[in-house]
Design an enzyme around this catalytic site. Sequence first.
Site, PDB file in Angstrom:
ATOM      1  N   ASN A  60      54.181  49.001  60.013  1.00  0.00           N
ATOM      2  CA  ASN A  60      54.884  49.258  61.267  1.00  0.00           C
ATOM      3  C   ASN A  60      53.827  49.622  62.281  1.00  0.00           C
ATOM      4  O   ASN A  60      53.048  50.536  62.075  1.00  0.00           O
ATOM      5  CB  ASN A  60      55.881  50.417  61.091  1.00  0.00           C
ATOM      6  CG  ASN A  60      56.602  50.738  62.404  1.00  0.00           C
ATOM      7  OD1 ASN A  60      56.604  49.916  63.319  1.00  0.00           O
ATOM      8  ND2 ASN A  60      57.163  51.924  62.489  1.00  0.00           N
ATOM      9  N   GLY A  61      53.756  48.851  63.377  1.00  0.00           N
ATOM     10  CA  GLY A  61      52.756  49.132  64.415  1.00  0.00           C
ATOM     11  C   GLY A  61      52.176  47.831  64.940  1.00  0.00           C
ATOM     12  O   GLY A  61      52.729  46.761  64.714  1.00  0.00           O
TER      13      GLY A  61
END
Length: 622
Positions: free
Chosen positions: A112-113
Site C-alpha cells: 500500500n503506497g
Amino acid sequence: MCGIVGFTGNKQAADVLLDGLSKLEYRGYDSAGMAVLDENGTTSVVKAAGKLDHLKQKTDNGRLLPGTCGIGHTRWATHGAPNEKNAHPHLSGALDDDPSEYRASDVIGVHNGIIENQEELREKLLRHGYQFYSDTDTEVAIKLVDYYLKKYRIGPIDAINRMMVRVRGSYALALMFREHPGEIYAARKDSPMIIGISEGESYLASDVPAILQYTRNVYYIENYQAARILPGKVQFFDLNGDEISLEQVTITWDAKAAEKGGWEHFMMKEIHEQPQALRDTLHHYLMDGQLDFSQAGLTDEILQGADSVCIAACGSAWHVGMTAQYVIEDLAQVPVRVELASEFRYRKLLLSPKTLVVVISQSGETADSLEALRIAKERGLKTLSVVNVQGSSIAREADHVLYTLAGPEIAVATTKAFSAQLMVMYALAVQMAYVRGRIDREQYEGYMKELSAIPDKVASCLETKAHIQRIAARFSGARDAFFIGRGSDYAISLEGSLKLKEISYVHSEAYAAGELKHGTISLVEEKTLIIGLLTQRNVMNKTLSNMAECKARGAFLLGITQGENSEAQSQTDDLISLPVSDEHFSGLLSVIPLQLLGYYSSVSRGLDVDKPRNLAKSVTVE
Ligand code: AGP
C-alpha cells in the site's frame, strides 16, 4: 486506499485473509488477491479484478488455497489499470498461466503506497535480467528485494533494509519468502500498518477493523522499520538490521462498533451515532464543567502563547477548519488561517514562530495532512492534531493530540467524525478565549452550557429525515445543486456540497452567497436546486436576497435555518427549521440535514452509499 491483511498461525490463512479483507472494503478498491505459503515453500496465488466476491468465487471461499501462512490485498489502483494482472500479490518470478511458476517465486508481496522512483528501479532490474508482467510499482519493489537477496546472499530483513534505502515514496509492505515458510515480513514508510499478536497466532493489517475480532494486542510499526512475524511472535528491526523492541498497544474499540448492526448502510448508522459521539467527545475533556486538555499536554500556557493558528487538513476535515476559523477568531480573537494540506506542503508559508499548527484528520493517515504536520514540526512550530483513529501516524507524530471519540467510522463519507472534530474545535475556541481573557467566567459557563446541549439538539435534527428524504426524491434527477451561505454558514455549505457529490455523483458547488453574482449565477436555470444556510442572523437577509436572485431565474430554494424564521418561510420554496443554538455552534446542527440529503440522494439513485466509486476512506498517497 489499498487494504492489506496477513496471518500466520494455526488456522487456515485464507479464511482470515478473506474475512479481514471484507472488513477493509470500505477503504475503496478495484481488485483483490491473496497468496498462501505452505510448509513446503509452495506458494498458491489467486487474484481477481472487481469486488472481493470474485476472489471468493475463484478460490471457493479460500478452500483452494490450503496453508496457515498468507497475505491478502485489496487494490486501489495508483500505477496500472485495475485488472487482474496488476492485482496484488506480486511476485519476484514470472507470472503466467502455469501455476507452477508461482513456486519459482522466491519473494511474494503486497503493498500500500507509491514507489516514486519505480521507473529507474525497473530499468535497473531489467538490466539485471528481470522481466515484468505488470505495470505496477509494487512488482518493482518485490523484485528489488529479490535482487538484493540474491546479489548479496543475505536474509530477508537485510534485503528489505536495502530496498528501503533505495526506494523513494511510501509503502506498507507484507512479504513472504519461499525459503521461510510460516513467516511474514513487513516494512513500512508513511503508509499505515499494524501487527497483532495472540496465542500462537500473528496478524498484520492496514487498519484495526481487519483483525479486531482476533486480537486487541497490536504494535504500530514505525517508518523505516522491518518486522519478522512468526506464529504468536514478532521481531522488529531498524534500518541497520539491529533488533529493536516496540511497545504493545491494546485497542479499546468495540468490535461491534465496526459492524453495521442492522442498519442498511454504515453511513446512516454513523449519522445516528452523532449525538453519542458528541457526548463522548466533549465529556472526555470536561472535568467538573471545566475543559481540561492537559491530558494531551495542551496547557493553558500553550493556548495563551500562540499568536496565531494555522489549520491544515483535507476534504471534510478542512471544512471543520473553515468552520472553526470563524468561531476561534470571534471568541478568542486570534487570527486563523485554514490551508488545504496539499497546498500547505508546497507553499512558501510565512508563519509566525508562535503559530499553533492544528492538523485535523479522521484517519490520522492522510498523506497530505501527515506531510503538512511534518513540515510544521521541521519549522519548529507547535503542533496539535485532532484525530479519530488512536495510534495513527498523525496522532503519534504531533506534539499534542486531541482524540475525537466517534469510534470506528466505516462509511467513506464522514459524518460522526466530522461532527466530533467540530465539537473539539468549538471547545478549543472557547478554552482559548477564556485563558486569553477574551471571555469572562460567566460567558465561559454559558458557552459550555450551550455546547453540552448540542448533542440532544443534534438528535432532534435527525427528525428531519422524512422531510429530507422527500426533497432528495424530488431532486433525484438534478444535475446541479448549489449550497450557499455567509460566515460559518458558508463553511458548512462546503461540507453539504461534498456530502452530496461524493456519494450521489450529482455535481454541486458551495459558494459564499455574496459571490454567486460574480459569475456562477449564470449556471442557475429552471429547477436548479439552491440550498441556502440561514443560521447566522446578522447576514441571513443578505443570503435570502442572493437566493431571491436565483429564484428570479427559476431556481428551487431550500432553506436551512434555526427556530421561527418568518422571512425565510416566506422567501423559500421549502424550509428546514432546526432547534435554536448559540450561532457560534450552529454548524453542528445545520450539517445534519445536509448529511441526510447526501445520503438519501445516493440511495434514491441506487448507488453504493458506503463505498462510492473512485473514493477511499483514507487517502494515504499524494
Ligand atoms: C469526507 O466525506 C471524505 N471522505 C474526505 O474528504 C475526507 O474527509 C478526507 O479525505 C480527509 O480524511 P481524513 O480526515 O482521514 O484526513
